[in-house]
Scaffold this active site. Structure first.
Site, mmCIF file in Angstrom:
data_model
loop_
_atom_site.group_PDB
_atom_site.id
_atom_site.type_symbol
_atom_site.label_atom_id
_atom_site.label_comp_id
_atom_site.label_asym_id
_atom_site.label_seq_id
_atom_site.Cartn_x
_atom_site.Cartn_y
_atom_site.Cartn_z
ATOM 1 N N GLU A 225 0.884 -1.180 0.000
ATOM 2 C CA GLU A 225 0.000 0.000 0.000
ATOM 3 C C GLU A 225 0.921 1.230 0.000
ATOM 4 O O GLU A 225 1.017 1.966 0.985
ATOM 5 C CB GLU A 225 -0.901 -0.023 1.250
ATOM 6 C CG GLU A 225 -1.970 1.058 1.250
ATOM 7 C CD GLU A 225 -2.794 1.074 2.550
ATOM 8 O OE1 GLU A 225 -2.478 0.300 3.479
ATOM 9 O OE2 GLU A 225 -3.735 1.882 2.633
ATOM 10 N N HIS B 284 -4.767 -4.261 -0.830
ATOM 11 C CA HIS B 284 -4.287 -3.183 -1.703
ATOM 12 C C HIS B 284 -3.338 -3.675 -2.801
ATOM 13 O O HIS B 284 -3.651 -3.555 -3.964
ATOM 14 C CB HIS B 284 -3.628 -2.045 -0.906
ATOM 15 C CG HIS B 284 -4.568 -1.384 0.046
ATOM 16 N ND1 HIS B 284 -5.572 -0.552 -0.381
ATOM 17 C CD2 HIS B 284 -4.683 -1.456 1.396
ATOM 18 C CE1 HIS B 284 -6.261 -0.133 0.661
ATOM 19 N NE2 HIS B 284 -5.746 -0.668 1.746
HETATM 20 ZN ZN ZN Z 1 -7.059 -1.784 5.171
#
Ligand code: ZN
Length: 483
Positions: free
Chosen positions: A329, A353
């Site tokens: 992320e 992500h």
């Molecule tokens: Zn999260």
């Protein structure tokens, strides 16, 4: 260079376009006659909305900051169709940021015995008896509201990352994450009040159900529940309560399939604390094997330890609990994104992500080979400053290559959202070709079922239930559009 006729050129051109299209997420599905009719309708609506943006790109709602676009997204015809779709499962949502912020303000902060106070420059909310509140100089919310008629608007800014206009948003990752972490500390004690937690978790399930989501997995940590009588509740009580609330919800909403819990550890944890936490959660998993389905590490990825630091401890428990790691992320390259290597090597079942994945061709191959689903959370990525315009989101290229993607909402309270439809809308409008329709949407729902953490038997039942919901959705939509 060999010359070719224009017709040869066109046929080669079409072959390439079709081949590319065939790889796109969902394109291998075959729609039946009714689904195809609905697809025609959805394509018409999608194109109408896209055409407006082609003429005036400022109008393209996914590009606008979500705080500003949200009201107009709700007015979109396409959004209202997506809302009705049986979306299957919500697979990446943090328990403490899982309901709409208006629900918190209107239903929870108007309860008696709620007090507020700044502690170390942080505003906190807590339920307490009036004598104890007075003694420690807490002020009741009623008193705060009497003194300030804009109190609720101010409170909303404390509980979320909403902005008034695109220029007022934070510009650094560090400052937005500081503010984001602050929202959790405002609500933490308030939501740990047992009667409120019961109402809160019921609402989490309700908002999913109302958004046509049948099953939810929540990342969380056991809350230190309390009441005004001073009763002590431990970790086991917390998990029992989750199960009781879910059972009550299912009694009231027969079509809801259920919820599961993924234990989340702060990624800045020390190795000693990690050992204790793992030991505790595995003991709890033995008592609640159905509920506790996995393990994750949470927090600002740039600040925490790399997953590789936890290797030895995680390797010992890899057969006892599944991993669902947040990883990659980040916008950095060759740094924090290396967590992706560890998530893949440690056999994470899904990756939260994986924003940095598309820069790593070897890892991309491994993700496909190991059939790891990517949890895509486009609104979260925009608000937390990884990606301003979802048309440029790296997951668009993963979708183009047919990667297994599930669309998730991450922390909807923090951006005044609820359910999954907002993220589905952004993904569908900004990350798919204009010709892409119902196959893509159906595949998203099917993926959420395929990659959820239910055991095989429950998963079969969930898929059967979803098929019925899907069939009813198609029939009822066709009835509406044929009128
Ligand atoms: Zn999260």
């Amino acid at each position: 260079m060999n010359s070719c006729t224009f017709s040869d050129y066109v046929s080669e051109r079409n072959r390439i376009i079709n081949e590319e299209r065939h790889h796109f997420h969902g394109e291998k599905l075959v729609l039946n006659e009714d689904e195809s009719k609905l697809n025609d309708f959805i394509m018409k609506v999608k194109l109408e909305e896209l055409e407006l943006s082609y003429k005036d790109s400022i109008q393209f709602l996914p590009k606008q900051h979500f705080s500003i676009a949200k009201n107009n997204i709700e007015k979109s015809k396409l959004f209202n169709i997506l809302k009705k779709i049986p979306k299957g499962c919500s697979l990446h949502c943090h328990l403490l940021a899982a309901v709409s912020v208006d629900f918190l303000i209107e239903n929870i902060t108007y309860r008696d015995n709620l007090y507020g106070k700044y502690i170390n420059d942080r505003f906190k909310l807590k339920f307490m008896k009036s004598e104890a509140a007075k003694e420690d100089e807490w002020i009741s919310l009623k008193e705060m509201r009497d003194k300030d008629k804009n109190f609720d608007s101010w409170l909303k800014t404390e509980l979320s990352l909403l902005v008034d206009n695109a220029n007022s948003k934070d510009t650094s990752l560090e400052s937005i994450w500081t503010k984001f972490k602050k929202t959790f500390s405002v609500v933490y004690d308030m939501l740990s009040y047992k009667p409120v937690f019961e109402e809160y978790y019921y609402q989490c399930l309700k908002e999913l159900h109302e958004d046509n989501v049948m099953f939810g997995e929540f990342r969380g940590t056991p809350m230190p529940l309390y009441d005004l009588e001073g009763t002590k509740y431990d970790m086991e009580d917390f998990f029992k309560l989750l199960i009781n609330i879910e059972d009550n919800f299912k009694k009231d909403h027969k079509k809801f399939f259920g919820a599961r819990y993924i234990h989340s550890i702060y990624r800045g944890v020390s190795l000693d604390d990690l050992k204790t936490e793992l030991c505790n959660i595995l003991a709890m998993k033995k008592k609640f094997p159905k509920l506790i389905v996995g393990l994750d590490f949470v927090g600002f990825e740039e600040e925490g330890h790399s997953l590789v630091n936890f290797y030895e401890e995680l390797d010992k428990i890899k057969n006892d609990i599944n991993f669902f790691f947040h990883a990659g992320e980040t916008n950095w390259f060759g740094s924090t994104d290396m967590n992706l290597v560890d998530a893949i090597l440690m056999k994470s079942k899904r990756i939260g992500h994986a924003f940095a994945l598309s820069r790593h061709p070897v890892l991309m191959d491994l993700v496909l080979k190991q059939d790891i689903a990517i949890e895509l959370c486009p609104i979260s990525n925009q608000i937390l400053l990884l990606n301003d315009d979802p048309r440029n989101h790296p997951a668009a290229s993963l979708l183009a290559r047919g990667f297994p993607v599930v669309v998730c909402n991450d922390d909807p309270s923090a951006w005044d959202a609820s359910g999954l439809t907002y993220d589905w809308y952004i993904t569908f409008m900004a990350m798919t070709p204009k010709t892409c329709g119902l196959k893509f949407l159906k595949q998203l729902a099917l993926n959420s079922l395929k990659y959820c953490a239910l055991d095989d038997n429950d998963k079969c039942d969930a898929i059967e239930e979803w098929k019925q919901k899907w069939h009813s959705f198609i029939s009822s939509m066709l009835r509406t559009i044929e009128k």
